[in-house]
Design a protein around this motif. Structure first.
Motif, PDB file in Angstrom:
ATOM      1  N   ARG A 120      -2.127   4.337   3.150  1.00  0.00           N
ATOM      2  CA  ARG A 120      -3.478   4.842   2.865  1.00  0.00           C
ATOM      3  C   ARG A 120      -3.448   6.339   2.578  1.00  0.00           C
ATOM      4  NH1 ARG A 120      -6.788   1.808   7.561  1.00  0.00           N
ATOM      5  NH2 ARG A 120      -6.747  -0.264   6.648  1.00  0.00           N
ATOM      6  N   SER A 124      -4.567   8.044  -0.859  1.00  0.00           N
ATOM      7  CA  SER A 124      -5.599   9.076  -0.832  1.00  0.00           C
ATOM      8  C   SER A 124      -5.104  10.355  -1.505  1.00  0.00           C
ATOM      9  CB  SER A 124      -5.992   9.359   0.615  1.00  0.00           C
ATOM     10  OG  SER A 124      -6.923  10.402   0.686  1.00  0.00           O
ATOM     11  N   TYR A 127      -4.990   9.844  -5.246  1.00  0.00           N
ATOM     12  CA  TYR A 127      -6.340   9.890  -5.799  1.00  0.00           C
ATOM     13  C   TYR A 127      -6.830  11.332  -5.891  1.00  0.00           C
ATOM     14  CZ  TYR A 127     -11.343   9.320  -6.299  1.00  0.00           C
ATOM     15  OH  TYR A 127     -12.626   9.414  -6.736  1.00  0.00           O
TER      16      TYR A 127
END
Length: 138
Positions: A120, A124, A127
């Motif tokens: 994750r 993240s 992104y």
């Protein structure tokens, strides 16, 4: 706290961490110093010295059972390395990052959770970097 990069710079300590990772897929009970000595072929005092450094850096946890100590990998501090490294990987590979195969079996619950957290964080970070480039028109 000791700089985690200084701690993992030592090859023997990296070998111990790799061994603990591979052993974690077989048992959640930890790995004894005797097992580490046998697997790596280095002396008990040397293993103990390196385990102390890893323990001080909170990269391993220890469970005491009488006179025996059982060590396990603590994945949370490794997130520091992941957070630092991901931007370089995204910059170097973008969406073309190579697949990496690891010679371990299914992860136990705690390691699977840690892998999910790291995944994750990586997603993240990717992104955030992609969004920043998009805003700048790159």
């Amino acid at each position: 706290m000791t700089d985690i990069f200084d701690v993992i710079a030592d090859g023997t300590r990296r070998d111990i961490l790799r061994l603990l990772l591979s052993q974690s897929s077989q048992s959640d009970g930890g790995t004894s110093v005797t097992e580490i000595v046998g697997e790596l072929g280095i002396s008990q005092p040397t293993v103990s010295k390196h385990l102390k450094v890893l323990r001080d850096a909170e990269l391993v946890t220890v469970r005491e059972d009488g006179q025996r100590r059982f060590y396990s990998l603590a994945v949370e501090p490794l997130e520091q390395i992941d957070d630092w490294l991901v931007p370089f990987l995204v910059d170097a590979y973008g969406d073309q990052a190579p697949d990496i195969e690891y010679p371990v079996g299914p992860l136990p619950g705690s390691a699977a959770h840690a892998a999910e957290v790291v995944g994750r964080a990586a997603a993240s970070a990717k992104y955030a970097v992609a969004s920043a480039f998009k805003r700048r028109g790159v």
